[in-house]
Design an enzyme around this catalytic site. Structure first.
Site, PDB file in Angstrom:
ATOM      1  N   ASN A  12     -52.715 -51.031  -1.227  1.00  0.00           N
ATOM      2  CA  ASN A  12     -51.925 -49.801  -1.321  1.00  0.00           C
ATOM      3  C   ASN A  12     -52.764 -48.630  -0.787  1.00  0.00           C
ATOM      4  OD1 ASN A  12     -51.070 -47.292  -2.456  1.00  0.00           O
ATOM      5  ND2 ASN A  12     -49.740 -48.391  -3.863  1.00  0.00           N
ATOM      6  N   HIS A  15     -53.546 -43.369  -1.586  1.00  0.00           N
ATOM      7  CA  HIS A  15     -54.511 -42.315  -1.910  1.00  0.00           C
ATOM      8  C   HIS A  15     -55.374 -41.884  -0.724  1.00  0.00           C
ATOM      9  CE1 HIS A  15     -52.798 -42.083  -5.706  1.00  0.00           C
ATOM     10  NE2 HIS A  15     -53.058 -43.342  -5.990  1.00  0.00           N
ATOM     11  N   ARG A  23     -56.183 -31.237   1.788  1.00  0.00           N
ATOM     12  CA  ARG A  23     -56.644 -30.175   2.680  1.00  0.00           C
ATOM     13  C   ARG A  23     -55.592 -29.760   3.698  1.00  0.00           C
ATOM     14  NH1 ARG A  23     -62.235 -29.205   3.208  1.00  0.00           N
ATOM     15  NH2 ARG A  23     -61.649 -27.883   4.941  1.00  0.00           N
ATOM     16  N   HIS A  48     -46.146 -46.076  -1.297  1.00  0.00           N
ATOM     17  CA  HIS A  48     -45.160 -45.544  -2.242  1.00  0.00           C
ATOM     18  C   HIS A  48     -44.696 -44.186  -1.753  1.00  0.00           C
ATOM     19  CE1 HIS A  48     -44.318 -44.450  -6.771  1.00  0.00           C
ATOM     20  NE2 HIS A  48     -43.275 -44.268  -6.005  1.00  0.00           N
ATOM     21  N   ARG A  50     -42.996 -41.261  -2.720  1.00  0.00           N
ATOM     22  CA  ARG A  50     -42.485 -40.606  -3.927  1.00  0.00           C
ATOM     23  C   ARG A  50     -41.460 -39.548  -3.548  1.00  0.00           C
ATOM     24  NH1 ARG A  50     -44.580 -40.458  -9.018  1.00  0.00           N
ATOM     25  NH2 ARG A  50     -46.092 -42.073  -9.440  1.00  0.00           N
ATOM     26  N   ARG A  54     -45.843 -36.505  -2.675  1.00  0.00           N
ATOM     27  CA  ARG A  54     -47.173 -35.978  -3.005  1.00  0.00           C
ATOM     28  C   ARG A  54     -48.280 -36.680  -2.223  1.00  0.00           C
ATOM     29  NH1 ARG A  54     -47.911 -38.139  -9.159  1.00  0.00           N
ATOM     30  NH2 ARG A  54     -45.887 -37.173  -9.369  1.00  0.00           N
ATOM     31  N   HIS A  55     -48.049 -37.906  -1.797  1.00  0.00           N
ATOM     32  CA  HIS A  55     -49.064 -38.549  -0.941  1.00  0.00           C
ATOM     33  C   HIS A  55     -48.417 -39.074   0.344  1.00  0.00           C
ATOM     34  CE1 HIS A  55     -47.801 -41.888  -3.483  1.00  0.00           C
ATOM     35  NE2 HIS A  55     -48.594 -41.564  -4.497  1.00  0.00           N
ATOM     36  N   GLU A  75     -42.637 -49.070  -1.528  1.00  0.00           N
ATOM     37  CA  GLU A  75     -42.462 -48.841  -2.959  1.00  0.00           C
ATOM     38  C   GLU A  75     -41.708 -47.531  -3.150  1.00  0.00           C
ATOM     39  OE1 GLU A  75     -46.277 -49.485  -4.999  1.00  0.00           O
ATOM     40  OE2 GLU A  75     -45.516 -48.025  -6.418  1.00  0.00           O
ATOM     41  N   THR A 105     -49.476 -41.277 -12.215  1.00  0.00           N
ATOM     42  CA  THR A 105     -49.244 -42.530 -11.516  1.00  0.00           C
ATOM     43  C   THR A 105     -48.070 -43.214 -12.215  1.00  0.00           C
ATOM     44  OG1 THR A 105     -50.259 -44.626 -10.828  1.00  0.00           O
ATOM     45  CG2 THR A 105     -50.967 -43.735 -12.949  1.00  0.00           C
ATOM     46  N   THR A 106     -47.661 -44.382 -11.725  1.00  0.00           N
ATOM     47  CA  THR A 106     -46.515 -45.072 -12.321  1.00  0.00           C
ATOM     48  C   THR A 106     -46.913 -45.592 -13.687  1.00  0.00           C
ATOM     49  OG1 THR A 106     -46.030 -45.757 -10.060  1.00  0.00           O
ATOM     50  CG2 THR A 106     -44.698 -46.736 -11.798  1.00  0.00           C
ATOM     51  N   GLU A 156     -42.893 -57.700 -10.114  1.00  0.00           N
ATOM     52  CA  GLU A 156     -44.312 -57.340 -10.115  1.00  0.00           C
ATOM     53  C   GLU A 156     -44.651 -56.897 -11.537  1.00  0.00           C
ATOM     54  OE1 GLU A 156     -45.935 -55.182  -6.852  1.00  0.00           O
ATOM     55  OE2 GLU A 156     -47.487 -54.265  -8.086  1.00  0.00           O
ATOM     56  N   HIS A 199     -51.577 -52.759 -10.596  1.00  0.00           N
ATOM     57  CA  HIS A 199     -51.780 -51.433 -11.168  1.00  0.00           C
ATOM     58  C   HIS A 199     -53.090 -51.393 -11.938  1.00  0.00           C
ATOM     59  CE1 HIS A 199     -51.113 -47.415 -12.658  1.00  0.00           C
ATOM     60  NE2 HIS A 199     -50.111 -47.331 -11.821  1.00  0.00           N
ATOM     61  N   GLY A 200     -53.986 -50.525 -11.464  1.00  0.00           N
ATOM     62  CA  GLY A 200     -55.231 -50.265 -12.164  1.00  0.00           C
ATOM     63  C   GLY A 200     -56.303 -51.331 -11.982  1.00  0.00           C
ATOM     64  N   HIS A 222     -55.766 -47.742  -5.786  1.00  0.00           N
ATOM     65  CA  HIS A 222     -56.659 -46.639  -6.120  1.00  0.00           C
ATOM     66  C   HIS A 222     -58.125 -47.054  -6.139  1.00  0.00           C
ATOM     67  CE1 HIS A 222     -58.367 -43.656  -9.111  1.00  0.00           C
ATOM     68  NE2 HIS A 222     -58.042 -42.932  -8.074  1.00  0.00           N
TER      69      HIS A 222
HETATM   70  N1  PXP Z   1     -48.101 -51.880  -7.815  1.00  0.00           N
HETATM   71  C1  PXP Z   1     -47.233 -50.865  -8.066  1.00  0.00           C
HETATM   72  C2  PXP Z   1     -45.794 -51.198  -8.213  1.00  0.00           C
HETATM   73  C3  PXP Z   1     -47.689 -49.530  -8.153  1.00  0.00           C
HETATM   74  O1  PXP Z   1     -46.825 -48.535  -8.432  1.00  0.00           O
HETATM   75  C4  PXP Z   1     -49.044 -49.264  -7.912  1.00  0.00           C
HETATM   76  C5  PXP Z   1     -49.519 -47.841  -7.912  1.00  0.00           C
HETATM   77  O2  PXP Z   1     -48.924 -47.137  -6.891  1.00  0.00           O
HETATM   78  C6  PXP Z   1     -49.893 -50.341  -7.647  1.00  0.00           C
HETATM   79  C7  PXP Z   1     -49.399 -51.639  -7.620  1.00  0.00           C
HETATM   80  C8  PXP Z   1     -51.339 -50.138  -7.360  1.00  0.00           C
HETATM   81  O3  PXP Z   1     -51.955 -49.551  -8.431  1.00  0.00           O
HETATM   82  P1  PXP Z   1     -53.441 -48.979  -8.252  1.00  0.00           P
HETATM   83  O4  PXP Z   1     -53.362 -47.910  -7.225  1.00  0.00           O
HETATM   84  O5  PXP Z   1     -53.780 -48.497  -9.607  1.00  0.00           O
HETATM   85  O6  PXP Z   1     -54.281 -50.145  -7.814  1.00  0.00           O
END
Ligand code: PXP
Length: 252
Positions: A12, A15, A23, A48, A50, A54-55, A75, A105-106, A156, A199-200, A222
């Site tokens: 992903n 970021h 900037r 993603h 949004r 924002r990104h 996403e 974040t989600t 997921e 995620h995370g 991230h």
């Molecule tokens: N999967 C989904 C559906 C997400 O929304 C995100 C965050 O955008 C991720 C995976 C990846 O999460 P992370 O950026 O914390 O690794």
């Protein structure tokens, strides 16, 4: 045991866009990051879009859809605007996530069970357009069943809570959450759903999730982008890939 095949790594790149937008410059370019990740072994790229942009921005999705050789996982929230964008680009996958404007974040999974009629209608045109639709949910069996019922191809599973518990040193609760993810993955696969997770995830937390046999794909963002500041994105993706492979086959 069923052989679920090689586990894919989706990177992903949201970021990278966060840093660019901080900037108001044209760099760093998320497409450049995506191509680097692809060269380092990413099996797919996730972005993603949004509602508040924002990104990732609309132009990023356009550029990614045009230039990637690996599948794009788009996403988004389940809104009419996002459906129209998905139908325009026809990405390989569309991952539906809950979105709150104020969140960083989600934060949680989608409540599919409470929104089945609307989501069934929402998913149908995306399926017709050839997109694999994925629901980002917790491991609650009700949400898994509802995802199968509305016609999603993929669930997921949200690993954010597991990662938070690990970071807070609450290891008994972390292990219980991991067990929930394991059971959820097995249940989803038994309903014919393909199982992804994300995620995370970090180098420290990826192993036990990667080792869940039914999990066919991990989506990680991230941490990899953060790690890229120190090591470069290619080496970060390669190390994550190695940890996933080692977790799945400790003898390799
Ligand atoms: N999967 C989904 C559906 C997400 O929304 C995100 C965050 O955008 C991720 C995976 C990846 O999460 P992370 O950026 O914390 O690794």
């Amino acid at each position: 045991m069923t052989d679920f095949g090689r586990q894919r790594l989706g990177v992903n790149i949201d970021h990278v866009a966060t840093v660019r937008n901080a900037r108001g410059s044209a760099y760093p370019d998320p497409l450049r990051a995506a191509l680097l990740a692809e060269a380092a072994g990413a099996d797919g790229i996730t972005a993603h879009l949004r509602e508040d942009r924002r990104h990732i921005r609309d132009g990023d999705i356009e550029a990614l859809a045009a230039a990637l050789s690996v599948p794009l996982n788009f996403e988004c929230a389940a809104t009419p605007e996002m459906q129209a964008i998905a139908l325009r680009h026809r990405p390989h996958a569309v991952c539906l996530v809950p979105e709150k404007r104020q969140e960083r974040t989600t934060e949680g999974g989608l409540d599919v069970a409470s929104d089945q009629n609307r989501l069934t209608d929402y998913v149908w045109p995306l399926r017709e357009a050839g997109c694999r639709v994925s629901m980002f949910i917790g491991h609650d069996p009700r949400q898994i069943e509802a995802s199968a019922r509305i016609g999603a191809a993929v669930v997921e599973l949200h690993t954010g809570h597991y990662c938070d518990l690990h970071a807070e040193g609450r290891f008994a609760e972390r292990d219980a959450e991991l067990e929930g993810l394991r059971k959820g993955a097995a249940f989803a696969a038994s309903l014919g759903l393909e199982v992804h997770a994300g995620h995370g995830l970090t180098y420290d937390t990826v192993g036990p999730v990667a080792a869940i046999p039914e999990v066919r794909e991990l989506n990680i963002g991230h941490f990899l982008i953060a790690e890229a500041i120190f090591t470069g994105l290619g080496p970060a993706v390669e190390r994550m890939r190695h940890l996933m492979d080692a977790a799945r086959d400790p003898s390799a």
